[in-house]
Design a protein around this motif. Sequence first.
Motif, PDB file in Angstrom:
ATOM      1  N   LEU A 212      99.440  29.927  28.065  1.00  0.00           N
ATOM      2  CA  LEU A 212     100.444  30.959  27.769  1.00  0.00           C
ATOM      3  C   LEU A 212     101.080  31.499  29.039  1.00  0.00           C
ATOM      4  CD1 LEU A 212      98.657  32.921  24.890  1.00  0.00           C
ATOM      5  CD2 LEU A 212     100.682  31.470  24.676  1.00  0.00           C
ATOM      6  N   ARG A 213     100.395  31.404  30.150  1.00  0.00           N
ATOM      7  CA  ARG A 213     100.973  31.879  31.415  1.00  0.00           C
ATOM      8  C   ARG A 213     102.174  31.050  31.832  1.00  0.00           C
ATOM      9  NH1 ARG A 213      97.219  35.570  32.597  1.00  0.00           N
ATOM     10  NH2 ARG A 213      94.986  35.036  32.421  1.00  0.00           N
ATOM     11  N   GLU A 214     102.341  29.866  31.221  1.00  0.00           N
ATOM     12  CA  GLU A 214     103.453  28.982  31.541  1.00  0.00           C
ATOM     13  C   GLU A 214     104.672  29.222  30.645  1.00  0.00           C
ATOM     14  OE1 GLU A 214     101.825  25.110  31.002  1.00  0.00           O
ATOM     15  OE2 GLU A 214     100.104  25.491  32.323  1.00  0.00           O
ATOM     16  N   VAL A 215     104.518  30.079  29.626  1.00  0.00           N
ATOM     17  CA  VAL A 215     105.609  30.311  28.668  1.00  0.00           C
ATOM     18  C   VAL A 215     106.698  31.161  29.318  1.00  0.00           C
ATOM     19  CG1 VAL A 215     106.217  31.417  26.482  1.00  0.00           C
ATOM     20  CG2 VAL A 215     104.124  30.046  26.663  1.00  0.00           C
ATOM     21  N   THR A 216     107.936  30.718  29.206  1.00  0.00           N
ATOM     22  CA  THR A 216     109.074  31.451  29.783  1.00  0.00           C
ATOM     23  C   THR A 216     110.042  31.949  28.718  1.00  0.00           C
ATOM     24  OG1 THR A 216     110.294  29.387  30.111  1.00  0.00           O
ATOM     25  CG2 THR A 216     108.912  30.150  31.942  1.00  0.00           C
ATOM     26  N   LEU A 217     109.733  31.736  27.468  1.00  0.00           N
ATOM     27  CA  LEU A 217     110.620  32.165  26.381  1.00  0.00           C
ATOM     28  C   LEU A 217     110.575  33.687  26.229  1.00  0.00           C
ATOM     29  CD1 LEU A 217     109.479  29.430  23.906  1.00  0.00           C
ATOM     30  CD2 LEU A 217     111.850  29.707  24.665  1.00  0.00           C
ATOM     31  N   PRO A 218     111.679  34.307  25.813  1.00  0.00           N
ATOM     32  CA  PRO A 218     111.646  35.742  25.494  1.00  0.00           C
ATOM     33  C   PRO A 218     110.614  36.005  24.408  1.00  0.00           C
ATOM     34  CG  PRO A 218     113.905  34.931  25.561  1.00  0.00           C
ATOM     35  CD  PRO A 218     113.017  33.725  25.623  1.00  0.00           C
TER      36      PRO A 218
ATOM     37  N   ILE B 279     101.607  36.219  28.748  1.00  0.00           N
ATOM     38  CA  ILE B 279     102.953  35.631  28.726  1.00  0.00           C
ATOM     39  C   ILE B 279     103.857  36.416  29.675  1.00  0.00           C
ATOM     40  CG2 ILE B 279     104.961  35.088  27.298  1.00  0.00           C
ATOM     41  CD1 ILE B 279     103.069  34.886  24.901  1.00  0.00           C
ATOM     42  N   PRO B 280     104.373  35.784  30.719  1.00  0.00           N
ATOM     43  CA  PRO B 280     105.208  36.502  31.684  1.00  0.00           C
ATOM     44  C   PRO B 280     106.410  37.176  31.021  1.00  0.00           C
ATOM     45  CG  PRO B 280     104.611  34.342  32.527  1.00  0.00           C
ATOM     46  CD  PRO B 280     104.169  34.372  31.091  1.00  0.00           C
ATOM     47  N   GLY B 281     106.577  38.474  31.285  1.00  0.00           N
ATOM     48  CA  GLY B 281     107.734  39.210  30.787  1.00  0.00           C
ATOM     49  C   GLY B 281     107.658  39.618  29.339  1.00  0.00           C
TER      50      GLY B 281
END
Length: 288
Positions: free
Chosen positions: A222-228, A252-254
């Motif tokens: 999940l740390r690789e997820v960049t989706l809103p 999840i970043p952001g």
Amino acid sequence: MPRARANGLELEYDTFGDPAGPPLVLVMGLGAQMITWEAGFCELLAGRGFHVVRFDNRDAGLSTWLDDLAAAELSAAGRADAPYLLSDFADDTVGLLDALGFAKAHVAGASMGGMIVQQLAIDHPDRLLSVTSIMSTTGDPAVGQISAAALATLTRPPAATREEAIEQSVVNFRTTGSPGYPATEDHLRHKATRAYDRAVHPAGTLRQTMAILASGDRTERLREVTLPTVVVHGDSDLMIDVSGGKATAAAIPGAELVVLPGMGHDLPEPLWPEIVDAIVRATARADG
């Protein structure tokens, strides 16, 4: 209702809103049918411009039951032996997107459905526009634990009659529902009766449970997820502790975290506007 051929299965689905609107696919949880996304909730989303799709997962509702697969069980060492995994649910959802002609879609999932949309974001980020994970967790056994009261409702002997099954469901709903927004007895009984009379499939629910246990911890992926992403959780959830939602948002970043006071493991109607607003914020970030 229509059915779609997806990933070798038939998935029962229905839709709300303008087919020309951006697609928003709703993914439901363990043993739950698509009607758990109540029509009024779907209509609120459709009123915000979305083409809303809800569907029955494999082994639930009126979608394909996989009773020909090996039995799901726990080994003596406590390892889950599952005939399929959360990644297979994610592939089913992609197959549904293909069948409906959606190149990409917004997705929102509740409980196990939240786990599925997390897996979608890991496995198929190119098919998604945004992610909303509701009352779910990462698969890390240290977070999102079930309470003793909720576990007791899930481990009772199976009902022998329709009346017993409906009564058990009412007790389950009452135990794990939102203490800040208690549902009426009539509403709980109507929901339980409608679900039982539409479809009941305990063997499928057991296979889904084993899929959750066997799929493991998604935190690092999940740390690789960049989706809103927006994560919604109630602070009074006895089925999946709020720590599960907090861990999801932290991984999840952001990701935006929305903790709703008084919400348990359901979608109480008074909170629909806040939950819909959270979903819309995720989709707006995708548009931005």
